[in-house]
Motif scaffolding. Structure first.
Motif, mmCIF file in Angstrom:
data_model
loop_
_atom_site.group_PDB
_atom_site.id
_atom_site.type_symbol
_atom_site.label_atom_id
_atom_site.label_comp_id
_atom_site.label_asym_id
_atom_site.label_seq_id
_atom_site.Cartn_x
_atom_site.Cartn_y
_atom_site.Cartn_z
ATOM 1 N N CYS A 1 0.861 -1.185 0.000
ATOM 2 C CA CYS A 1 0.000 0.000 0.000
ATOM 3 C C CYS A 1 0.896 1.233 0.000
ATOM 4 O O CYS A 1 1.942 1.241 0.650
ATOM 5 N N PHE B 1 4.475 0.068 -1.550
ATOM 6 C CA PHE B 1 3.505 -0.342 -2.561
ATOM 7 C C PHE B 1 4.193 -1.174 -3.626
ATOM 8 O O PHE B 1 5.242 -0.797 -4.136
ATOM 9 N N GLY C 1 -3.939 -3.365 1.224
ATOM 10 C CA GLY C 1 -4.097 -2.314 0.227
ATOM 11 C C GLY C 1 -5.258 -1.373 0.483
ATOM 12 O O GLY C 1 -6.127 -1.627 1.309
ATOM 13 N N GLU C 2 -5.233 -0.270 -0.239
ATOM 14 C CA GLU C 2 -6.288 0.737 -0.140
ATOM 15 C C GLU C 2 -7.179 0.603 -1.380
ATOM 16 O O GLU C 2 -6.767 0.965 -2.490
#
Ligand code: SAH
Ligand code: SF4
Length: 375
Positions: free
Chosen positions: A120, A134, A174-175
């Motif tokens: 992320c 990320f 994760g977003e």
């Protein structure tokens, strides 16, 4: 001599109804084939065109030439004594993501926790996924593939009364709103009657507050919304959730109001609050939280911080979390403290662990501890 490469097969797994219809039209077939294919893939869990007996033999042969149904491969599957099940899945570039199915309500509810990214970019200070950085967005096929794999191992969805997966929460790695273009098609498949047929109340997107994308989501879907607040003053939230510097608490709460206004039925936002010892667990924090949420239809989930190496944070005592809960109660809020599940397979509350191979693929690392909502 020139090397010839085989034509790339189109993966049908992540296609929404519209995309599937366009695909069938592109190979000279009628649109209604899309519904048949969706049922085979998502209700029956089938990945073999030859078994699709309501398609003509010629079409089945043609499909094998141009298309495939390819899900993530399962590298580990485990069950916990409390019924929690976990799958470690290998996705395209050799990274791993984990998916956890948590039973509740005497087996009536089975909630699947799904990831949207490998790593992320938002770097929340208390989140080990954030600390890993990320790596990449998951594709729609890799996102819905998590539901597909879980359902295939539990059993096909032939009758609505006995669904293998009854709820989905986008609370894994994760977003999700930073991977909007892949998350939305995957959620459409969760909702589609020929997909997983889940009601929009049973599909929850959790976000740390990507406000423009939240507005966009509200225009397209009205799934349940969980917002990771964790602090009710901007100074502290800037520290815990750096995205707050861009979209502060007021901006985020306003966006929640707009989202609820777009929902077609009465809804509440779930406010997630990770309780961190001596950081956001004092009475003043409960008071700030109550004040910030005053006008918002919401329920609060308190998540005791799940520690990971070098986080610099500590888990509050159970008593302190209960005190925090009581302060909120005295201020007129009911807050749930999430319970721990699946301890023995590392899938406990706040311990859903994604293992990711780093870019050099030299080794795999554990990357995230999150809390799973069995709601
Ligand atoms: N990116 C999204 C969804 C994934 S994180 C989001 O932030 O909402 C899912 C939930 O786990 C979030 O509420 C997140 O704040 C919480 N979480 C992350 N790390 C945690 C930790 N170490 N302990 C407890 N909760 C954590
Ligand atoms: Fe990303 Fe959510 Fe972790 Fe923040 S809490 S770093 S947004 S996964």
């Amino acid at each position: 001599m020139t090397a010839t490469t085989a034509p790339r097969l189109t993966n049908l797994l992540g296609m929404t109804r519209e995309e599937m219809e366009a695909f069938f039209l592109s190979i000279g077939e009628k649109k209604f084939r899309a519904a048949q294919m969706l049922k085979w893939i998502h209700i029956e869990g089938c990945d073999d065109f030859a078994a699709m007996t309501n398609l003509s033999k010629a079409l089945r042969t043609r499909l094998t030439e141009v298309a495939e149904i390819r899900g993530p491969s399962v590298v580990y599957e485990g069950s916990s004594s409390d019924g929690t099940r976990k799958w470690v899945l290998e996705v395209e570039d050799g990274s791993y993501v984990e998916t956890v199915l948590i039973p509740a309500d005497n087996g009536k509810r089975r909630t699947l926790c799904v990831s949207s990214q490998v790593g992320c970019s938002l770097d929340c200070s208390f989140c080990s996924t954030g600390k890993q950085g990320f790596q990449r967005n998951l594709t729609a096929a890799e996102i819905i593939g998590q539901v597909w794999v879980a359902q295939r191992s539990v059993g096909p969805r032939r009758d609505t009364a006995n669904r293998p997966v009854t709820n989905v929460v986008m609370m894994g790695m994760g977003e999700p709103l930073m991977n909007y273009d892949n998350v939305v098609p995957a959620m459409k498949l969760m909702l589609d009657d020929d997909g997983y047929g889940l009601s929009k109340r049973r599909v929850t997107l959790s976000t740390s507050g990507v406000v423009p994308m939240l507005d966009k989501l509200g225009d397209e879907l009205d799934v349940s919304l969980a917002v990771s607040l964790h602090a009710a003053n901007d100074e502290l939230r800037n520290e815990l959730v750096p995205l707050n510097r861009k979209y502060n608490i007021r901006t985020l709460i306003d966006a929640c109001h707009r989202y609820l206004a777009k929902c077609h039925d009465t809804r509440q936002v779930t406010i997630e609050y990770t309780v961190i010892k001596d950081v956001n667990d004092q009475q003043v924090h409960a008071e700030q939280l109550a004040a910030v949420l005053e006008e918002l239809p919401c329920k609060i989930n308190l998540i005791p911080f799940n520690p990971f190496p070098h986080s610099g944070y500590e888990t509050p005592s159970r008593n302190q979390v209960m005190r925090f809960q009581q302060w909120l109660y005295d201020l007129g809020y009911t807050a749930m403290i999430r319970s721990t599940r699946g301890d023995d397979i590392d899938a406990a509350c706040g311990q859903l662990v994604g293992r990711v191979k780093d870019r050099t693929k030299r080794h795999a690392r554990y990357i995230q501890s999150i809390q799973i909502d069995a709601d």
